[in-house]
Design a protein around this motif. Structure first.
Motif, mmCIF file in Angstrom:
data_model
loop_
_atom_site.group_PDB
_atom_site.id
_atom_site.type_symbol
_atom_site.label_atom_id
_atom_site.label_comp_id
_atom_site.label_asym_id
_atom_site.label_seq_id
_atom_site.Cartn_x
_atom_site.Cartn_y
_atom_site.Cartn_z
ATOM 1 N N ALA A 144 0.849 -1.180 0.000
ATOM 2 C CA ALA A 144 0.000 0.000 0.000
ATOM 3 C C ALA A 144 0.889 1.236 0.000
ATOM 4 O O ALA A 144 2.123 1.142 0.047
ATOM 5 N N ARG A 145 0.263 2.399 -0.018
ATOM 6 C CA ARG A 145 1.013 3.644 -0.081
ATOM 7 C C ARG A 145 1.672 3.989 1.250
ATOM 8 O O ARG A 145 2.717 4.635 1.289
ATOM 9 N N SER A 146 1.067 3.572 2.350
ATOM 10 C CA SER A 146 1.598 3.924 3.659
ATOM 11 C C SER A 146 1.326 2.798 4.648
ATOM 12 O O SER A 146 0.578 1.861 4.362
ATOM 13 N N GLY A 147 1.932 2.907 5.822
ATOM 14 C CA GLY A 147 1.724 1.931 6.873
ATOM 15 C C GLY A 147 2.880 0.969 7.003
ATOM 16 O O GLY A 147 3.838 0.983 6.226
ATOM 17 N N PRO A 148 2.813 0.082 7.997
ATOM 18 C CA PRO A 148 3.883 -0.905 8.204
ATOM 19 C C PRO A 148 3.807 -2.021 7.177
ATOM 20 O O PRO A 148 2.747 -2.308 6.624
ATOM 21 N N ALA A 149 4.935 -2.632 6.924
ATOM 22 C CA ALA A 149 5.000 -3.775 6.007
ATOM 23 C C ALA A 149 5.053 -5.052 6.833
ATOM 24 O O ALA A 149 6.025 -5.293 7.555
ATOM 25 N N ASN A 150 4.000 -5.845 6.746
ATOM 26 C CA ASN A 150 3.901 -7.091 7.510
ATOM 27 C C ASN A 150 3.558 -8.244 6.585
ATOM 28 O O ASN A 150 3.033 -8.042 5.482
ATOM 29 N N ALA A 151 3.823 -9.454 7.039
ATOM 30 C CA ALA A 151 3.517 -10.653 6.264
ATOM 31 C C ALA A 151 2.844 -11.682 7.167
ATOM 32 O O ALA A 151 2.975 -11.640 8.391
ATOM 33 N N THR A 152 2.119 -12.590 6.534
ATOM 34 C CA THR A 152 1.497 -13.707 7.229
ATOM 35 C C THR A 152 2.145 -14.998 6.750
ATOM 36 O O THR A 152 2.230 -15.242 5.548
ATOM 37 N N ILE A 153 2.607 -15.806 7.693
ATOM 38 C CA ILE A 153 3.299 -17.052 7.375
ATOM 39 C C ILE A 153 2.517 -18.217 7.962
ATOM 40 O O ILE A 153 2.209 -18.225 9.160
ATOM 41 N N ALA A 154 2.171 -19.197 7.126
ATOM 42 C CA ALA A 154 1.434 -20.373 7.576
ATOM 43 C C ALA A 154 2.402 -21.488 7.958
ATOM 44 O O ALA A 154 3.430 -21.686 7.295
ATOM 45 N N VAL A 155 2.069 -22.221 9.018
ATOM 46 C CA VAL A 155 2.955 -23.241 9.574
ATOM 47 C C VAL A 155 2.176 -24.531 9.813
ATOM 48 O O VAL A 155 1.027 -24.501 10.265
ATOM 49 N N ILE A 156 2.808 -25.669 9.510
ATOM 50 C CA ILE A 156 2.293 -26.984 9.894
ATOM 51 C C ILE A 156 3.375 -27.672 10.714
ATOM 52 O O ILE A 156 4.499 -27.853 10.245
ATOM 53 N N ALA A 157 3.048 -28.031 11.968
ATOM 54 C CA ALA A 157 3.999 -28.696 12.854
ATOM 55 C C ALA A 157 3.549 -30.116 13.142
ATOM 56 O O ALA A 157 2.392 -30.486 12.901
#
Length: 319
Positions: A144-157
């Motif tokens: 996006a134009r502004s804001g924090p840069a975050n990611a979502t990571i999926a996990v299988i344990a």
């Protein structure tokens, strides 16, 4: 100070790569920053009623263990390399301390497994939830134009155990330095895409749990299947024909999603050498600007030899 109730602000996440699947290392953990998590083991109740036992309900039974979830993590300069190693495998690293280290993570290879510990050390009776045999299934983020840069990571344990003390009292850590949306860019054919107002990228290893019959209810492992990447770009309709020309020719384009840290050579780049875009109708919804969202899909490039390559340039000498 000990507490009687748990708070997210007090949680600690430790992670280490396993030498053998499902075997947690005794030490060598790294403390990682995260925003939220839903990782946890579940063992739901099943029900199979029998006749001739009266009207009252009978005992349920326990299903197999399922240990899955997601982490919300910052796109940051240093610790993201740890997550990328779990998602794509070990990188090819070059450079030096003077010029910076370049880590190139490439899709399509074998993945390592991780040991994760989510701890609540400030409780009056501390609790630490350990997850062994964890593999990273996917990573997704928005631009996006502004804001924090975050990611979502999926996990299988493979499974979860609870302990009263942390597995590593002196873990390593990375100094936090985050990328921001204001320093992001989307390139097509090596050039900045004009009039772009938003975007999304999602990469998946499409993991498949190996659900064999075991007395402990755990899975035997997690296999990687076809790696895929898809996303979207949202652009203002105008005179730029970069996307529409490629769509009309039904030919793939080269795309790159990236972030930089101004004033430095540090960068994070997601390179997709072969991306296909669909034809979209132009909808007009009132007197304002006209926008179109193109949902793209990537494919392996036979010349480059990969579907996705992530390049992280920072001051960490290796992962």
């Amino acid at each position: 100070m000990s507490k009687t109730r748990a708070y997210g602000a007090d949680c600690i996440l430790l992670a280490a790569f396993e030498a053998a699947y499902g075997t947690m290392p005794a030490g060598g953990y790294t403390r990682l920053s995260f925003k939220e998590t839903s990782l946890g083991a579940e063992r739901p109740l099943g029900y199979d009623p029998l006749l001739g036992q009266g009207r009252d309900a009978q005992d349920p039974f326990y299903e197999a263990v399922k240990d899955e979830g997601e982490f919300g993590v910052p796109l940051d300069l240093r610790s993201l390399g740890f997550w990328l190693k779990g998602l794509l495998g070990a990188p090819a690293t070059s450079g030096d301390a003077g010029t910076g280290f370049t880590h190139a993570f490439t899709s399509g290879g074998a993945l390592p497994s991780l040991a994760l510990e989510i701890g609540h050390p400030t409780l009056a009776v501390p609790k630490f939830f350990r997850h062994s045999g964890a593999k990273l299934g996917s990573l997704a983020f928005d631009m996006a134009r502004s804001g924090p840069a975050n990611a979502t990571i999926a996990v299988i344990a493979q499974g979860e155990t609870e302990a009263a003390a942390t597995i590593d009292a002196a873990p390593a850590s990375f100094a936090l330095r985050r990328f921001s949306q204001g320093s992001g860019s989307i390139l097509v054919g090596g050039q900045p895409l004009a009039n772009v107002v938003g975007g999304r990228l999602s990469f998946s290893n499409n993991l498949e749990p190996v659900e064999t019959i075991r007395s402990d209810g755990l899975i035997d492992g997690v296999d990687e299947t076809e790696a895929t990447a898809e996303g979207s770009v949202e652009v203002r309709f105008g005179t730029d024909t970069t996307l529409t020309s490629a769509i009309a020719a039904e030919s793939p384009v080269e795309m790159q999603y990236g972030f930089t840290i101004p004033g430095t050579d540090y960068a994070l780049r997601f390179h997709l050498p072969r991306v296909f875009l669909p034809k979209k109708k132009q909808e007009i919804k009132g007197p304002g600007g006209i926008q179109a969202s193109y949902d793209w899909r990537a494919a392996r490039d036979p010349v480059a030899g990969y579907l996705l390559r992530v390049t992280l340039v920072n001051d960490v000498d290796g992962y």
